[in-house]
Design an enzyme around this catalytic site. Structure first.
Site, PDB file in Angstrom:
ATOM      1  N   LEU A 176      60.922  37.847  41.908  1.00 15.16           N
ATOM      2  CA  LEU A 176      60.616  39.220  42.285  1.00 15.16           C
ATOM      3  C   LEU A 176      60.007  40.019  41.150  1.00 15.16           C
ATOM      4  O   LEU A 176      59.095  40.806  41.357  1.00 15.16           O
ATOM      5  CB  LEU A 176      61.888  39.930  42.759  1.00 15.16           C
ATOM      6  CG  LEU A 176      62.554  39.372  44.022  1.00 15.16           C
ATOM      7  CD1 LEU A 176      63.865  40.076  44.269  1.00 15.16           C
ATOM      8  CD2 LEU A 176      61.624  39.524  45.219  1.00 15.16           C
ATOM      9  N   GLY A 178      60.624  41.584  29.652  1.00 20.86           N
ATOM     10  CA  GLY A 178      60.427  40.955  28.360  1.00 20.86           C
ATOM     11  C   GLY A 178      61.377  39.795  28.115  1.00 20.86           C
ATOM     12  O   GLY A 178      61.003  38.803  27.485  1.00 20.86           O
ATOM     13  N   GLY A 192      63.988  38.822  30.710  1.00 18.29           N
ATOM     14  CA  GLY A 192      64.697  38.406  31.902  1.00 18.29           C
ATOM     15  C   GLY A 192      63.797  38.323  33.106  1.00 18.29           C
ATOM     16  O   GLY A 192      62.698  38.870  33.125  1.00 18.29           O
ATOM     17  N   LYS A 208      69.579  37.806  38.511  1.00 16.44           N
ATOM     18  CA  LYS A 208      68.881  38.027  37.249  1.00 16.44           C
ATOM     19  C   LYS A 208      69.153  36.840  36.322  1.00 16.44           C
ATOM     20  O   LYS A 208      70.306  36.421  36.161  1.00 16.44           O
ATOM     21  CB  LYS A 208      69.354  39.319  36.584  1.00 16.44           C
ATOM     22  CG  LYS A 208      68.637  39.636  35.271  1.00 16.44           C
ATOM     23  CD  LYS A 208      69.342  40.724  34.479  1.00 16.44           C
ATOM     24  CE  LYS A 208      69.288  42.054  35.181  1.00 16.44           C
ATOM     25  NZ  LYS A 208      69.856  43.141  34.311  1.00 16.44           N
ATOM     26  N   ASP A 228      69.255  53.490  29.128  1.00 15.33           N
ATOM     27  CA  ASP A 228      67.883  53.150  29.511  1.00 15.33           C
ATOM     28  C   ASP A 228      67.585  53.672  30.910  1.00 15.33           C
ATOM     29  O   ASP A 228      67.010  52.968  31.736  1.00 15.33           O
ATOM     30  CB  ASP A 228      67.670  51.639  29.440  1.00 15.33           C
ATOM     31  CG  ASP A 228      66.186  51.258  29.491  1.00 15.33           C
ATOM     32  OD1 ASP A 228      65.344  52.125  29.152  1.00 15.33           O
ATOM     33  OD2 ASP A 228      65.871  50.116  29.874  1.00 15.33           O
TER      34      ASP A 228
END
Length: 506
Positions: free
Chosen positions: A205, A209, A211, A228, A327
């Site tokens: 999907l 950088g 993963g 993931k 983040d």
């Protein structure tokens, strides 16, 4: 200034006069106030080493046992600072201080002089692990040489992956810069792989950088999930793998309707004797908020307020459990098929009340510059108020269709965030309800003591405005063009919402 220029010239007479002149015309006054003539000459000598095959130069000096100064100069591409801090973190050093100076282009004459340069000074602490200072400098330079070759082609994900590569770099064996557009390090494909004995990977999907996210099927329940992956070639106790596992452990304890649910996690043997870490999570068909905004433009205030409240609820839940996100951005706010919002990707999470110095550099490494708080831009410690600033910036962008800070290169952007106040939302998005604009403005105060101190108070103010009908939808002309793309969007899949049920989670 002329006297200073002559002093600098006396320290480095071999430096080309054109470079010396450009250096003095292109850097802000604060740079010259903070550096002695000998230091400026040192920077110029390092800049003189740059050329077609040398886009970045590095010099390392010991300051004290386990403390070093790193001086870097180079071509100022978007993503340069992120790659530099990624390389430092991958070498297992802690970043204690950073000073960033970027060439500013202010005239047409300067614009034809080529890529602007930066001068960056870092203070780092850590162990050389048997290397000399020169060997460490060579290894850091080799990481960045490859990364900057990718940056020169506009390939930020590949550049960050090269800079953060945890595999050892052999000193003295430089990686040549590619002459043709680089394709990046090959990412293994894992379609049909079953992890955890229950999750079959089906299609990729998105890729970042470090993963990759796959759509998958949980075989035991025959339901769609997202997985993931993190391919790690280093040791099982390295920082980046510990961070990935920490995210899974912490989020597995969460039970909040506004945070993406973690289903399972683990590791399996990877390529070249490394480790493949995986994390299964709920699949959100609506994709991320960045994609929605790019395809639909800014939402009506009523919809934006709903998403804003849901994001605040998720962040409040995390903060009450002592977890910072660090983040927050549109890419990490995901939508369900019926349009509800959930906070995702706590890969930079940090315990708010527990010091974790070994993980601190990652805040600088992976925080997205356009949404960083001023203290993040300066490399200072962060707290709950840093998340509040980033969430405010995210919804400023969503409601106005523009970013509050818009410098073209990262180094200048960080300086702008640290030194300038954000514009007023009411001035750039007059259709937004004024109470909401005031609330977001307080979230984005440059001085953190002037911001909201707690997400719970924001929720109380928002609820008060809603009860009094102050956030009712105002006259709204639907946008005819999509909003500007959010920075660092590296997704590879299109996620329509809400009519279509296909999309990525991250």
């Amino acid at each position: 200034m002329l006297e200073l220029l002559n002093l600098v010239r006396s320290h480095c007479p071999e430096v080309d006069a054109a470079l010396l002149d450009r250096h003095f015309r292109s850097l802000p006054p604060g740079y010259f106030e903070r550096h002695a003539p000998a230091d400026i000459a040192r920077h110029l000598c390092l800049l003189a080493r740059l050329g077609p095959d040398e886009r970045v130069a590095v010099e390392v000096r010991p300051l004290a046992p386990h403390t070093f100064e790193v001086l870097l100069v180079g071509e100022d591409y978007t993503g340069a600072v992120a790659c530099i801090t990624a390389a430092v973190a991958a070498e297992r050093f802690n970043l204690e201080d950073v000073q960033v100076y970027s060439y500013l282009q202010t005239t047409e004459e300067e614009e034809v002089e080529g890529v602007p340069y930066f001068v960056i000074q870092l203070r780092i602490t850590g162990n050389l692990r048997g290397r000399s200072v020169a060997e460490f400098a060579d290894q850091l330079r080799d990481r960045l040489r490859e990364a900057f070759a990718h940056l020169a082609q506009g390939n930020f994900p590949e550049a960050q992956a090269a800079a953060a590569d945890t595999r050892a770099v052999n000193p003295g064996h430089a990686t040549p810069c590619p002459a043709a557009p680089p394709t990046g390090r090959r990412r293994p494909r894992y379609e049909n792989l079953i992890v955890g004995g229950d999750f079959r990977l089906e299609r990729k999907l998105a890729a970042g950088g470090v993963g990759t996210v796959y759509e998958a099927t949980q075989l035991s329940l025959n339901r769609k999930v997202a997985v993931k992956l993190f391919q790690h070639s280093g040791k099982a106790d390295d920082d980046m793998l510990l961070r990935f596992n920490q995210e899974a452990r912490v989020l597995a304890q969460f039970s909040c309707a506004y945070i993406v649910q973690i289903l399972a996690a683990g590791t399996i043997p990877g390529e070249d004797g490394g480790v493949l870490a995986w994390m299964a999570m709920e699949y959100l068909a609506g994709g991320d908020l960045a994609r929605w905004q790019r395809e639909n433009g800014s939402p009506p205030p009523a919809l934006a307020c709903r998403w804003f409240r849901q994001a605040l609820e998720g962040l409040h839940y995390a903060h009450r459990r002592g977890v910072l996100h660090r983040d927050l951005k549109p890419h990490n706010l995901l939508l369900t098929s019926d349009g509800h919002l959930k906070v995702s990707d706590f890969g930079l999470l940090k315990r708010a009340q527990v010091a974790q110095p070994e993980l601190t550099p990652q805040a600088i490494l992976l925080g997205t510059p356009h949404y960083m708080s001023p203290e993040q831009a300066l490399g200072e410690p962060v707290d709950e108020r840093s998340d509040i600033f980033s969430l405010g910036t995210t919804f400023f962008h969503l409601l106005s269709g523009r970013l509050p800070f818009q410098k073209e290169n990262v180094t200048a952007l960080l300086v702008q965030i640290a030194q300038q106040d954000a514009p007023r939302l009411s001035e750039v998005a007059p259709q937004a309800p004024l109470p909401l604009a005031v609330l977001i403005g307080r979230m984005m105060a440059r001085r953190r003591e002037e911001r909201y101190q707690d997400v719970g108070v924001i929720l109380e103010d928002l609820a008060s405005y809603e009860r009094r009908g102050l956030l009712e939808m105002q006259v709204w002309d639907a946008p005819t063009t999509a909003a500007p793309a959010c920075p660092d969007d590296d997704a590879t899949q299109t996620y329509p919402w809400p009519a279509d049920s296909t999309g990525a989670t991250e």
